[in-house]
Structure formats: C-alpha cells, structure tokens
Enzyme design. Structure first.
Site, PDB file in Angstrom:
ATOM      1  N   PHE A 249       0.973  -1.306   0.015  1.00  0.00           N
ATOM      2  CA  PHE A 249       0.082   0.032   0.052  1.00  0.00           C
ATOM      3  C   PHE A 249       0.643   1.161  -0.036  1.00  0.00           C
ATOM      4  O   PHE A 249       0.474   2.533  -0.508  1.00  0.00           O
ATOM      5  CB  PHE A 249      -0.927   0.199   1.344  1.00  0.00           C
ATOM      6  CG  PHE A 249      -2.162  -0.763   1.197  1.00  0.00           C
ATOM      7  CD1 PHE A 249      -3.146  -0.551   0.241  1.00  0.00           C
ATOM      8  CD2 PHE A 249      -2.098  -1.755   2.163  1.00  0.00           C
ATOM      9  CE1 PHE A 249      -4.264  -1.534   0.519  1.00  0.00           C
ATOM     10  CE2 PHE A 249      -3.472  -2.651   2.438  1.00  0.00           C
ATOM     11  CZ  PHE A 249      -4.604  -2.418   1.298  1.00  0.00           C
ATOM     12  N   SER A 280      -2.615  -6.463  -7.052  1.00  0.00           N
ATOM     13  CA  SER A 280      -2.229  -5.539  -6.103  1.00  0.00           C
ATOM     14  C   SER A 280      -2.811  -5.733  -4.965  1.00  0.00           C
ATOM     15  O   SER A 280      -3.247  -6.711  -4.729  1.00  0.00           O
ATOM     16  CB  SER A 280      -3.339  -4.304  -6.791  1.00  0.00           C
ATOM     17  OG  SER A 280      -4.538  -4.604  -6.649  1.00  0.00           O
ATOM     18  N   ASP A 281      -2.571  -4.697  -3.895  1.00  0.00           N
ATOM     19  CA  ASP A 281      -3.530  -4.953  -2.559  1.00  0.00           C
ATOM     20  C   ASP A 281      -4.624  -4.505  -2.755  1.00  0.00           C
ATOM     21  O   ASP A 281      -5.167  -3.886  -3.950  1.00  0.00           O
ATOM     22  CB  ASP A 281      -2.506  -4.380  -1.534  1.00  0.00           C
ATOM     23  CG  ASP A 281      -2.998  -5.061  -0.118  1.00  0.00           C
ATOM     24  OD1 ASP A 281      -4.146  -5.582  -0.077  1.00  0.00           O
ATOM     25  OD2 ASP A 281      -2.161  -4.958   0.865  1.00  0.00           O
ATOM     26  N   TRP A 282      -5.530  -4.534  -1.772  1.00  0.00           N
ATOM     27  CA  TRP A 282      -6.775  -4.046  -1.898  1.00  0.00           C
ATOM     28  C   TRP A 282      -6.908  -2.788  -2.225  1.00  0.00           C
ATOM     29  O   TRP A 282      -6.640  -1.652  -1.582  1.00  0.00           O
ATOM     30  CB  TRP A 282      -7.685  -4.429  -0.527  1.00  0.00           C
ATOM     31  CG  TRP A 282      -9.114  -4.272  -0.556  1.00  0.00           C
ATOM     32  CD1 TRP A 282      -9.789  -3.031  -0.842  1.00  0.00           C
ATOM     33  CD2 TRP A 282     -10.115  -5.339  -0.366  1.00  0.00           C
ATOM     34  NE1 TRP A 282     -11.143  -3.302  -0.676  1.00  0.00           N
ATOM     35  CE2 TRP A 282     -11.432  -4.576  -0.314  1.00  0.00           C
ATOM     36  CE3 TRP A 282     -10.028  -6.383  -0.039  1.00  0.00           C
ATOM     37  CZ2 TRP A 282     -12.476  -5.097  -0.168  1.00  0.00           C
ATOM     38  CZ3 TRP A 282     -11.237  -7.077   0.428  1.00  0.00           C
ATOM     39  CH2 TRP A 282     -12.636  -6.588   0.079  1.00  0.00           C
ATOM     40  N   GLY A 283      -7.504  -2.328  -3.363  1.00  0.00           N
ATOM     41  CA  GLY A 283      -7.699  -1.127  -3.747  1.00  0.00           C
ATOM     42  C   GLY A 283      -6.468  -0.153  -4.152  1.00  0.00           C
ATOM     43  O   GLY A 283      -6.498   1.099  -4.292  1.00  0.00           O
TER      44      GLY A 283
END
Ligand code: NOJ
Length: 740
Positions: A249, A280-283
């Site tokens: 992130f 990707s990480d969340w969002g």
C-alpha cells in the site's frame, strides 16, 4: 447467429483439447488469441466475495453477471466447496469458459489455527513452520481455495505497527529462511496437486517501514537499506518458486509501490526473472491516485499496469479504464497480454482448464475438519512459540504437586482471543479452541484446587473485579495471570501509538503482586508490548502471543514443564514507546554508547538506557546452556574457501532442553558503514541435562557480502568479528580476516 455459436463452441472445444496436450505457454497463447480486449481485462479484475471483508467494501456492481460475461478473473473471500462451485459454474457460462481463481488470506492456518506468524517465528523451527503451511494448504485447497495470500514477509522494527504480527520480525536472514519454508509448505509438491495452493508473498515492498509505525504510511529509505534488509525475504520466496507477489500500500521514496516500476518491473520481473502473478493490494491501484501520484483512476491504472501489476484487487480501475487507454493508444496491448499470460499460466498449471471443479470435492472438504494430526502439529508449534522472558527463583515450572493454584485474568476463559487477528471464523470455534482454563485444568490432577477470577476486562477502566481476584489469589500457593491484547488490537490498521498492556490489566497485576504470592504473568499479544512494571516485578513472564486453537494445551505443557520452553524473540522488545523503531542490526555511529552509557556526547538517551528491554534472539529455558569458546578452522579466509566454526554447548541445568544457537558477524571496516551484528546462521540443538554437543557452522564469502554505494553485492577484504551465543547480546567472540 448459429454460425457464431458454432465457432465459439469450437473455440472452447479447441481450448480444452489443447489443455490435454500442448505446453502451458503454447496453451496460454492459444487462449489469448481467442480473447477479446474486454475478456482480457476481465482476467485482470479481482473482486471480493462476502465471506469476510478484508478491505473497504465497494458497491456490488452486479458481480455475478460480470462473471458470466467473463469480466472477472479471480475472487477473494469466497470460502467452501459449495460457494466456489456456484461461482465457478457462472464462469463456465462465459463465452470462453475461463475458470475463476479463488484466493484467501490464510495467514496462520485455515480450519486449524496455528500461532500467529510472529509467534511461530520465535520457534526458529523451519520444518515445523513448513508443516503448518502444508496443513493450511491441505485444508484450504479442500475448501475450494487455489491461492493463499501469504506469507507476509515484511521486515518489522516498530511494534507500533499492528501488522508486525503477520511477519517473522526484524531480521532479513531469518525472514528469508522462514519465507522459503512457508512457500514450500503452501506449494507442496507443486501447484496442480490437489493439496497445494499458490502462495503469494507480500507486501512488495518495505511496507513494514511505515513512518511512525502508522499503517499505510509512506516509506522513505536508501536503496542500500531496501536491498540489505527489506528485499531478502522476497528474493528467497521468488527463489523458492512462489507463484505470486502482492504489491504494498505504501509509497517508497515518493512512488506508490503498486505503480513503482523500479520495484515491480526492474527488480522483480527483470532482475529476479519472476514470472508469476503480481496482484495489487486491496484497492491499491486506485490508491495511486489517492497518494497524489496520478490525477485520477485512469492514470492510476496506467501507472500500475506499466509498473507490472497484473491483477487489480477491488479498485475496478483496470476494468473501467484499460480498454479506453488501449483505444487512445496510451497503453500497448502487449502489456495487457503479458498480464493475462501470467494469470492464465497459473490457471493452466493448477489444472483448472482441465477441471474447473478440481478443488470442489465435498468429501475432501469434510475430511479436513477437526483432523487430529493437524491439531497435534498446532500444539507442537504453539509450545515452541512461547517465550520465557523471566523466571526469578525458578518459580516455573509449576510443581504438579502444588495444592492451590489461582488463575487470574481476562484471557483465562477467553475463546477467540486465543486466535488473534487474521484467523478464520468457523461455527464450531468454541468447541475446537482449547481455552487456557481447560488446558491448565486438564493438566493438573483433580487433587489440585484450581481457583479462578477474571479480575478485569481486556480494555476498559473497570476495576470492580480486583477485590475478588485479590481474595482468590490470597488463597493460592502460586498465581498464574493471563493478560494482553484482544484479538483485534494488532493487525491491519491496528497501529497503536503507545502499545502498553491495555485497560487496567497492569494495575491488576500490581495488586496481585502486592499479595506477596509468587506470580507468573502470561502475555497474550500480537506484538511486543510495553510492560515495564511487570517486567521489573513479576516473578516469571511467559510471552504467549496469540497461540491459536491449541493455546490452552500448549500453555499448560509449558507451565508444568512437560514442554521446556525454547522460543526466542525475533523482534527486539522496547522499554518504552520512544525507543521505536528498535532493532539489533543497526549501524554503528560516530558516538557509540557502549554498555548503555548515558555519558555526554554519546548516542543514547539521557532518560533511558538505549538497549532494548529484551534483545533479538532472547528467550530462557528451564535449564541453562553453557557455551565454550569459539573454534575457527582458520583466521584468514580467501575466496572459494570455507571457514569452519564450532562451539560446544553444554546443558548445565536441571532439565532436558532445546537451545537455538545463533551466529552473527560484523564487518569491522567497509566502504559503507556496516551493522554492529548480523545474523548469519542458527542451529537448534536438543540436549539432555548434563549433555554437551558440538554445533558447527560454515562461513563462505557469500555470508560476508553486502550492498555497497553503487548497489553492487560485494565482499570487501579486512577484519571481521564473529559472535556465537544464546541471543544477540550474550555471545562469545572471535575474529578472522578476509583476504581477496
Ligand atoms: C489488505 C491486506 O493488506 C492484504 O494483506 C490482504 O491480502 C488483502 N487486504 C486481502 O484481504
């Protein structure tokens, strides 16, 4: 219309025929040739299901119909054969019938909950850690899961950061060894076997260095520090064949990790030749715009795909923007194809094109619930994760013949708090988790009078239970207290500015100590907590972390001495919040402060020793170990030669026990300042009381290398010190010279 239908039908037949024969690369290319741009982008789009919410929830947006239209390539948070099969059936209604991947955060077990990873690391037991992931993979794959978002290998030096619980602590060498063990455990004999899952190493990179220990915060560090300390566990995972890598992130030196071409393209894909999936990480694709590195989601999508991020988890930036970026000629189709290739390759390797329901077998799923052998491993790992920090007057182990024991504190009868953050929720949890009370009660004979008082809650100001706890303790021969952090006080987005023992628990301990009884304090937590007065005054301290479903049995085994504790901490324990970040492998300064000196003009504090409360590698045993002087096979080493190093360790106490013998080195003079110590090896040795054993290590030039100012990985000639001991501070010392 019929013609179109027939040609699609023959495409599909062709794909499945190909699946039987050609090489994976050939099969992947053949499928890609059949795909529309929209279908390709679909493979790069990942949604969350509803089984758990592990990030900010985004609007549903008709996910099921998108699956039927081939606009979704993978899902997370969908658990169980029934649910994964339902969704896979929807994917099979899509034009090309490309199967979905199901991913899940399996951080410390699936059906069987193991200790949190930071606790496991304290075992320094690679075989056992690998076995725990083998079990996690076996259980998860039986529930329809293809892909586990683990291991988390972020180096962590700051206990304010809540995610320290997920990793292996502060050391790159140990972190790399554990990363390898975990990847091997998850992937078993290789993906494609029904009991293996794809492993996903995360978070790439340097997420653990968030400024101030505040989750998601930016990271600013030299490339030398990045390569020397933060990247080795990732490299080890890649070398072990990890199937995927998750972006972080944070921004790194001003560029969000998800859109960071240096990290993902140059280092991971070009230099390390990683060919798996980058997710990707969340969002975090959308986060590129939030950081202020892109003007909007469209620019963010472009930055991420150009950097090498293949799958967009939950931000929808790829789905909404990649097609127009291609049409506007801002993005080459080749980059999209590369990403799709990575995804389809893994789907073929898993065998999902041959059988999309390969992991949908209810019988297998049912057989993985409550498996006795899995519980036995969870118990072993939990016993080995416990760290004995203090044992004044050897009050531990508790004699099985004591008459009355008081067991006090909010964790004694707690159920789910034993599991900790990132554990799965199951309806039968209360039946399968062994509470501390149950474990202790079962261990002692029924002749022992066992008293209980809760005393207080974990995190409020109510001290009305103190009087009862004091009264109960006054009747006992020994008091065992169990205090700490609730299961959601360490973990993602759980940074704490001052990670003390929460609520009034420390005050409860003070009151119980005032009874004059011998007091053992067990601390349950997801991070090194600050517990100054307890560290000074309690007679014995066991750091029990969050131990998982076998917590009660493991704790009871250690309290009674059925298992002699052997855990060693893998993060330095600070004295107070002002010392963080704190880590043993720091650089020297021009004003060192030896022996915690507080003299003027030294690099220390005027109000506190600068050393940690408990150093990296520290942990006691019920027995003691004596170390002989170090023997070296030579004192001058040349390239191609090996330096043999040995010590004799003697169990000089009264119990059989296991010791983790640690080897550190220091490069005395180099073209960049080198750490005062660096772990380069460790070995576990079990010795019966009175027994001695020789422990041997081998040092080669590879162990002496570091990243110089030009980021070249080199060894430089000169003097080295070598240390062997029971922790990073209590060591024997020897010297040698490297001649080039
Ligand atoms: C966010 C976390 O940072 C990551 O570790 C996790 O895998 C994803 N959410 C999915 O739950």
């Amino acid at each position: 219309m019929r013609k179109i239908f027939l040609s699609i039908f023959s495409f599909v037949l062709a794909i499945h025929a190909l699946a039987q024969t050609a090489s994976v690369a050939h099969k992947v290319d053949s499928v890609i040739r059949l795909m529309t741009l929209e279908e390709k982008i679909g493979q790069l789009n990942q949604y969350s299901g509803d089984w758990a919410h592990t990030g900010p929830i985004t609007p549903d947006g008709d996910k099921q119909n998108q699956i039927r239209r081939g606009q979704v390539g993978s899902m997370l948070n969908v658990i169980g054969v029934e649910h994964t099969r339902d969704l896979q059936q929807m994917a099979m209604q899509s034009r090309l019938k490309i199967p979905l991947l199901f991913a899940q955060d399996v951080i410390h077990g699936f059906r069987t909950t193991f200790p949190i990873p930071l606790a496991q690391a304290c075992s320094w037991d690679m075989d056992l850690i690998e076995r725990s992931e083998r079990i996690a993979a076996t259980e998860a794959s039986a529930s329809g899961i293809h892909w586990c978002f683990a291991p988390m290998v972020d180096i962590a030096r700051d206990a304010r950061w809540g995610r320290v619980m997920e990793g292996a602590g502060e050391d790159p060498y140990l972190g790399a060894r554990i990363a390898t063990a975990r990847v091997k455990g998850f992937q078993g004999k290789g993906i494609g076997h029904t009991d293996a899952v794809m492993s996903c190493v995360k978070h790439f990179a340097a997420y653990g260095a968030a400024i101030g220990g505040r989750d998601y915060n930016s990271v600013d560090m030299s490339l030398q520090t990045l390569w020397q300390y933060y990247l080795p566990p990732f490299k080890a995972a890649v070398d072990a064949g990890v199937s995927s890598v998750m972006n972080a992130f944070n921004s790194l030196n001003g560029i969000p990790a998800t859109g960071n071409a240096y990290l993902v393209k140059d280092v991971l894909k070009d230099t390390w030749k990683f060919r798996g999936i980058v997710v990707s990480d969340w969002g975090s694709v959308g986060g590129i715009a939030t950081h202020g590195y892109a003007a909007d989601d469209k620019e963010a999508a472009l930055a991420a795909i150009e950097a090498g991020c293949d799958i967009d988890m939950e931000s929808r930036c790829y789905k909404n923007n990649l097609a127009s970026l291609v049409k506007e000629k801002k993005l080459s189709l080749q980059l999209i194809d590369n990403a799709v290739k990575a995804v389809l390759t893994k789907k073929f390797e898993l065998g999902l094109f041959e059988d999309p329901y390969k992991f949908c077998d209810e019988k297998r799923e049912n057989a993985q619930q409550n498996v006795a052998a899995h519980k036995a491993t969870a118990l072993q790992l939990a016993e080995r994760s416990i760290v004995l920090l203090k044992n004044d007057l050897n009050i531990l182990p508790v004699s099985k013949n004591v008459k009355t024991i008081a067991v006090i504190g909010p964790f004694v009868k707690a159920v789910k708090d034993n599991l900790g953050f990132w554990s799965m929720e199951w309806p039968d949890d209360s039946a399968t988790i062994v509470t501390q009370w149950e474990g202790i009660r079962n261990k002692f004979s029924s002749d022992v009078n066992m008293l209980y008082a809760k005393g207080c809650n974990i995190n409020d100001t109510d001290s009305s239970g103190f009087a009862e706890a004091i009264a109960v303790s006054s009747k006992a021969d020994i008091v065992i207290m169990s205090i700490g952090e609730a299961r959601d006080m360490s973990g993602e987005a759980k940074s704490r500015s001052n990670p003390v023992i929460p609520g009034v628990q420390e005050a409860l301990v003070k009151n119980i100590l005032a009874t004059g009884k011998p007091v053992v304090v067990m601390i349950n937590a997801g991070r090194p907590l600050l517990f100054g007065s307890i560290a000074d005054k309690a007679h014995a301290i066991l750091y029990t972390w969050w131990l998982g479903s076998q917590a009660g049995n493991a704790i009871a085994a250690v309290l009674t001495g059925d298992y002699n504790p052997s855990g060693k901490i893998t993060m330095s324990f600070p004295r107070n919040a002002g010392q963080m970040p704190i880590y043993y492998n720091h650089l020297n300064t021009g004003h060192p402060a030896p022996n915690d000196s507080t003299l003027d003009y030294v690099s220390g504090y005027i109000d506190l020793p600068h050393s940690p409360r408990f150093p990296f590698g520290y942990g006691l045993s019920y027995t003691s170990f004596a170390y002989s002087d170090i023997k070296l096979s030579k004192t001058t080493v040349r390239p191609g030669e090996k330096l043999e190093v040995s010590v004799v360790v003697t169990n000089s106490g009264n119990y059989d026990g296991e010791e983790t013998v640690q080897l550190y080195i220091r490069d005395m003079v180099a073209s960049v300042v080198r750490p005062v110590k660096e772990l380069k090896g460790f070995q576990k040795i079990f010795l019966k009381r009175g027994e001695s054993g020789e422990v041997k290590f081998r040092i080669t030039i590879e162990d002496l290398k570091f990243y110089n100012n030009q980021l070249q990985y080199v060894a430089e000639p000169g003097d080295f010190k070598l240390f062997i001991g029971t922790n990073s501070e209590e060591v024997k010392e020897a010297s040698f010279k490297l001649v080039l």
